[in-house]
Design an enzyme around this catalytic site. Structure first.
Site, PDB file in Angstrom:
ATOM      1  N   ASN A   6       0.872  -1.169   0.000  1.00 22.30           N
ATOM      2  CA  ASN A   6       0.000   0.000   0.000  1.00 22.30           C
ATOM      3  C   ASN A   6       0.913   1.223   0.000  1.00 22.30           C
ATOM      4  O   ASN A   6       1.448   1.600   1.041  1.00 22.30           O
ATOM      5  CB  ASN A   6      -0.887  -0.048   1.252  1.00 22.30           C
ATOM      6  CG  ASN A   6      -1.865   1.101   1.309  1.00 22.30           C
ATOM      7  OD1 ASN A   6      -1.831   2.001   0.462  1.00 22.30           O
ATOM      8  ND2 ASN A   6      -2.719   1.094   2.317  1.00 22.30           N
ATOM      9  N   LYS A  18       3.245   0.743   3.142  1.00 22.50           N
ATOM     10  CA  LYS A  18       2.768  -0.230   4.123  1.00 22.50           C
ATOM     11  C   LYS A  18       2.856  -1.593   3.458  1.00 22.50           C
ATOM     12  O   LYS A  18       2.507  -1.717   2.284  1.00 22.50           O
ATOM     13  CB  LYS A  18       1.287   0.058   4.407  1.00 22.50           C
ATOM     14  CG  LYS A  18       0.937   0.252   5.856  1.00 22.50           C
ATOM     15  CD  LYS A  18      -0.565   0.427   5.910  1.00 22.50           C
ATOM     16  CE  LYS A  18      -1.042   0.756   7.279  1.00 22.50           C
ATOM     17  NZ  LYS A  18      -2.453   1.082   7.273  1.00 22.50           N
ATOM     18  N   LEU A  57     -16.051   2.210   9.843  1.00 21.60           N
ATOM     19  CA  LEU A  57     -15.804   3.428  10.621  1.00 21.60           C
ATOM     20  C   LEU A  57     -14.373   3.427  11.143  1.00 21.60           C
ATOM     21  O   LEU A  57     -14.021   2.645  12.030  1.00 21.60           O
ATOM     22  CB  LEU A  57     -16.782   3.505  11.805  1.00 21.60           C
ATOM     23  CG  LEU A  57     -18.261   3.290  11.474  1.00 21.60           C
ATOM     24  CD1 LEU A  57     -19.093   3.327  12.743  1.00 21.60           C
ATOM     25  CD2 LEU A  57     -18.747   4.339  10.481  1.00 21.60           C
ATOM     26  N   GLY A  58     -13.548   4.284  10.568  1.00 22.34           N
ATOM     27  CA  GLY A  58     -12.167   4.407  11.025  1.00 22.34           C
ATOM     28  C   GLY A  58     -11.802   5.868  10.949  1.00 22.34           C
ATOM     29  O   GLY A  58     -12.666   6.737  11.080  1.00 22.34           O
ATOM     30  N   GLY A 103     -11.029   7.304   8.261  1.00 20.48           N
ATOM     31  CA  GLY A 103     -11.965   7.597   7.174  1.00 20.48           C
ATOM     32  C   GLY A 103     -13.148   6.662   7.363  1.00 20.48           C
ATOM     33  O   GLY A 103     -12.950   5.534   7.824  1.00 20.48           O
ATOM     34  N   ARG A 125     -12.099  14.868   8.368  1.00 18.12           N
ATOM     35  CA  ARG A 125     -12.879  15.294   7.200  1.00 18.12           C
ATOM     36  C   ARG A 125     -14.304  15.646   7.620  1.00 18.12           C
ATOM     37  O   ARG A 125     -14.875  14.975   8.477  1.00 18.12           O
ATOM     38  CB  ARG A 125     -12.930  14.183   6.145  1.00 18.12           C
ATOM     39  CG  ARG A 125     -11.624  13.945   5.453  1.00 18.12           C
ATOM     40  CD  ARG A 125     -11.737  12.834   4.434  1.00 18.12           C
ATOM     41  NE  ARG A 125     -10.546  12.011   4.468  1.00 18.12           N
ATOM     42  CZ  ARG A 125     -10.522  10.698   4.236  1.00 18.12           C
ATOM     43  NH1 ARG A 125     -11.629  10.056   3.923  1.00 18.12           N
ATOM     44  NH2 ARG A 125      -9.401  10.033   4.299  1.00 18.12           N
ATOM     45  N   ARG A 150     -10.960   7.293  20.417  1.00 17.36           N
ATOM     46  CA  ARG A 150     -10.698   6.867  21.810  1.00 17.36           C
ATOM     47  C   ARG A 150     -10.683   8.074  22.728  1.00 17.36           C
ATOM     48  O   ARG A 150     -11.304   8.081  23.795  1.00 17.36           O
ATOM     49  CB  ARG A 150      -9.338   6.152  21.905  1.00 17.36           C
ATOM     50  CG  ARG A 150      -9.439   4.675  21.678  1.00 17.36           C
ATOM     51  CD  ARG A 150      -8.084   4.095  21.494  1.00 17.36           C
ATOM     52  NE  ARG A 150      -7.442   4.685  20.324  1.00 17.36           N
ATOM     53  CZ  ARG A 150      -6.543   4.089  19.563  1.00 17.36           C
ATOM     54  NH1 ARG A 150      -6.141   2.896  19.868  1.00 17.36           N
ATOM     55  NH2 ARG A 150      -6.038   4.676  18.514  1.00 17.36           N
ATOM     56  N   GLY A 159     -11.615   0.528  12.652  1.00 22.25           N
ATOM     57  CA  GLY A 159     -11.092   0.803  13.999  1.00 22.25           C
ATOM     58  C   GLY A 159     -12.156   1.236  14.989  1.00 22.25           C
ATOM     59  O   GLY A 159     -12.208   0.757  16.130  1.00 22.25           O
ATOM     60  N   GLY A 177     -15.670   1.093  14.349  1.00 21.91           N
ATOM     61  CA  GLY A 177     -16.789   0.143  14.274  1.00 21.91           C
ATOM     62  C   GLY A 177     -16.521  -1.142  15.042  1.00 21.91           C
ATOM     63  O   GLY A 177     -17.416  -1.705  15.667  1.00 21.91           O
TER      64      GLY A 177
HETATM   65  P1  AMP Z   1      -8.736   2.833  11.389  1.00 21.65           P
HETATM   66  O1  AMP Z   1      -8.619   4.014  10.477  1.00 21.65           O
HETATM   67  O2  AMP Z   1      -9.676   1.777  10.900  1.00 21.65           O
HETATM   68  O3  AMP Z   1      -7.408   2.278  11.822  1.00 21.65           O
HETATM   69  O4  AMP Z   1      -9.422   3.390  12.748  1.00 21.65           O
HETATM   70  C1  AMP Z   1      -8.845   4.418  13.502  1.00 21.65           C
HETATM   71  C2  AMP Z   1      -9.869   4.940  14.489  1.00 21.65           C
HETATM   72  O5  AMP Z   1     -10.311   3.857  15.329  1.00 21.65           O
HETATM   73  C3  AMP Z   1      -9.355   6.026  15.410  1.00 21.65           C
HETATM   74  O6  AMP Z   1     -10.303   7.076  15.492  1.00 21.65           O
HETATM   75  C4  AMP Z   1      -9.251   5.319  16.735  1.00 21.65           C
HETATM   76  O7  AMP Z   1      -9.444   6.189  17.800  1.00 21.65           O
HETATM   77  C5  AMP Z   1     -10.414   4.350  16.639  1.00 21.65           C
HETATM   78  N1  AMP Z   1     -10.321   3.315  17.653  1.00 21.65           N
HETATM   79  C6  AMP Z   1      -9.430   2.315  17.771  1.00 21.65           C
HETATM   80  N2  AMP Z   1      -9.652   1.625  18.921  1.00 21.65           N
HETATM   81  C7  AMP Z   1     -10.695   2.218  19.553  1.00 21.65           C
HETATM   82  C8  AMP Z   1     -11.417   1.997  20.764  1.00 21.65           C
HETATM   83  N3  AMP Z   1     -11.067   1.009  21.576  1.00 21.65           N
HETATM   84  N4  AMP Z   1     -12.440   2.819  21.059  1.00 21.65           N
HETATM   85  C9  AMP Z   1     -12.787   3.837  20.247  1.00 21.65           C
HETATM   86  N5  AMP Z   1     -12.157   4.093  19.089  1.00 21.65           N
HETATM   87  C10 AMP Z   1     -11.125   3.308  18.737  1.00 21.65           C
END
Ligand code: AMP
Length: 395
Positions: free
Chosen positions: A7, A14, A201-202, A204, A233, A277, A323, A325
């Protein structure tokens, strides 16, 4: 088969080596700060690495990764390379990496300025380093190409679609595809018999409506800026706000771009952080900005889900991934509260425990539609697609 999944970002590479039989990553890592102060962080069966090195371009980054994979005694066992590509433009499915594909990605740089050039460079470099291996480009947009015209067109003059290909493309397609297939497997159903909403939900975020295994609508659009409120965003926004800011505050295109892509979302609303978090923790402690950000994030999530659900004849399950979700019970609970009209009944204990005991269903026994949590694995799907391609050309 062992597949190297790459990636390539604007200043990072990555990577992961995936065993398609065990479905495990044998090694994974990240080279970042390309062009500034190269830094590789990676792990493998023999050990870990965390060092800075001279890395002016992607070529040195891939060379460092290759050296690491050699030390890990993996390099000779790799049989194919899969590339994650954010924007596939005209491509409706994964494509073998050829000069034509690389040139095409360069020609659509304006569609995803931070990614397409880097992907093209990464492919050229990977072709030089692994000249004998089959290589496949897997596009984040491809899964969404089954959307009907009424879903992918914007309400602007049709000629801009015809002449400039301005339309909804959708992103995170590899994740939506993986999670929808995995949901069918978990439920013991045929994908053709399910109507799903997948919520990735991450940092992005996007949601997709998936009818009988095919995407029929999605929340991200011409770019990944559309749809849900995200880490930094804004998500969907009345375009007139941009004209207003231009006239009122003199914001030019670059300033507006930064505002909606980097300074908005959870960060902009909370004035605190783009990290969910931190937001959930501070909201629980009474921080007003964090409470506002959480409230808006969960409401807009429900609102967008409500919007795309009308693309389905019925709804069997809403599936959370990514992350946030996969990990935030608070976000899932609040989103489902906002979606009460659909009849979701959350099982609070299951919601808290999901991910920990890998239970997937977080709604109560009698709840229809189901609410579920299914971890995504984009690298695995890219590896499986690449394996299929590599096997097909060996025949
Ligand atoms: P990703 O882009 O899929 O890696 O997700 C990143 C997002 O997931 C960030 O906003 C993190 O804060 C969130 N995240 C990861 N672990 C947790 C958790 N235990 N509780 C709430 N949000 C989380």
């Amino acid at each position: 088969m062992r597949v190297l999944v790459l990636n390539c970002g604007s200043s990072s590479v990555k990577f992961a080596v995936i065993d398609t039989v065990t479905k495990e990553a044998l090694s994974s890592g990240l080279v970042e700060n390309i062009g500034v102060d190269g830094h590789i962080k990676a792990k493998g069966p023999v050990g870990k690495i965390d060092v800075h090195f001279n890395c002016p371009t992607h070529a040195e980054a891939v060379a460092e990764m290759q050296k690491f994979l050699l030390e890990q005694k993996l390099i000779d066992s790799i049989e194919a390379v899969g590339h994650r590509v954010v924007h596939g433009g005209k491509y409706i499915k994964a494509a073998p990496v050829t000069k034509e594909v690389i040139d095409y990605l360069r020609s659509i740089i304006l569609f995803a300025p931070l990614h397409e050039g880097a992907h093209a460079t990464g492919m050229e470099v990977a072709k030089k380093f692994f000249p004998t291996l089959p290589q496949l480009a897997v596009f984040d947009t491809a899964f969404h190409q089954t959307m009907p015209r009424k879903a992918f067109l914007y309400g602007i003059p049709y000629k801009y679609y015809q002449e400039l290909q301005i339309r909804r493309y959708g992103f995170h397609g590899t994740s939506h595809r993986f999670v929808s297939a995995e949901t069918a497997r978990i439920l013991g159903k045929n994908p053709e018999d399910l109507n799903l909403i997948t919520a990735h939900l991450g940092n992005g975020s996007s949601c997709s409506a998936i009818k009988a295994g095919k995407c029929v609508d999605t929340t991200m659009g011409f770019t990944p800026l559309d749809g849900l409120v995200m880490g930094t965003r804004s998500g969907s926004l009345d375009p007139a706000i941009l004209f207003f800011l231009n006239k009122k505050l003199g914001f030019d295109i670059d300033r507006l771009d930064r505002l909606v892509n980097k300074e908005s979302g959870l960060l902009g609303l909370s004035g605190l952080s783009n990290d969910m978090r931190t937001i959930t923790q501070k909201a629980a402690e009474g921080h007003e900005g964090a409470q506002i950000a959480l409230e808006v994030f969960c409401y807009k999530l429900a609102r967008e889900i409500g919007g795309i659900t009308m693309a389905l004849p019925s709804l069997d399950a809403l599936v959370f991934t990514g992350g946030i979700g996969e990990n935030s019970a608070v976000v899932r609970e609040k989103a489902l509260e906002n979606l009460a009209i659909f009849g979701f009944k959350i099982d609070k204990q299951r919601n808290l425990e999901s991910g920990k005991n890998s239970g997937h269903i977080i709604s109560t026994g009698g709840s229809r539609p189901l609410a579920m949590v299914v971890p995504t694995n984009e690298e695995l799907l890219i590896a499986l697609d690449t394996e299929e391609y590599a096997k097909s050309i060996k025949k």
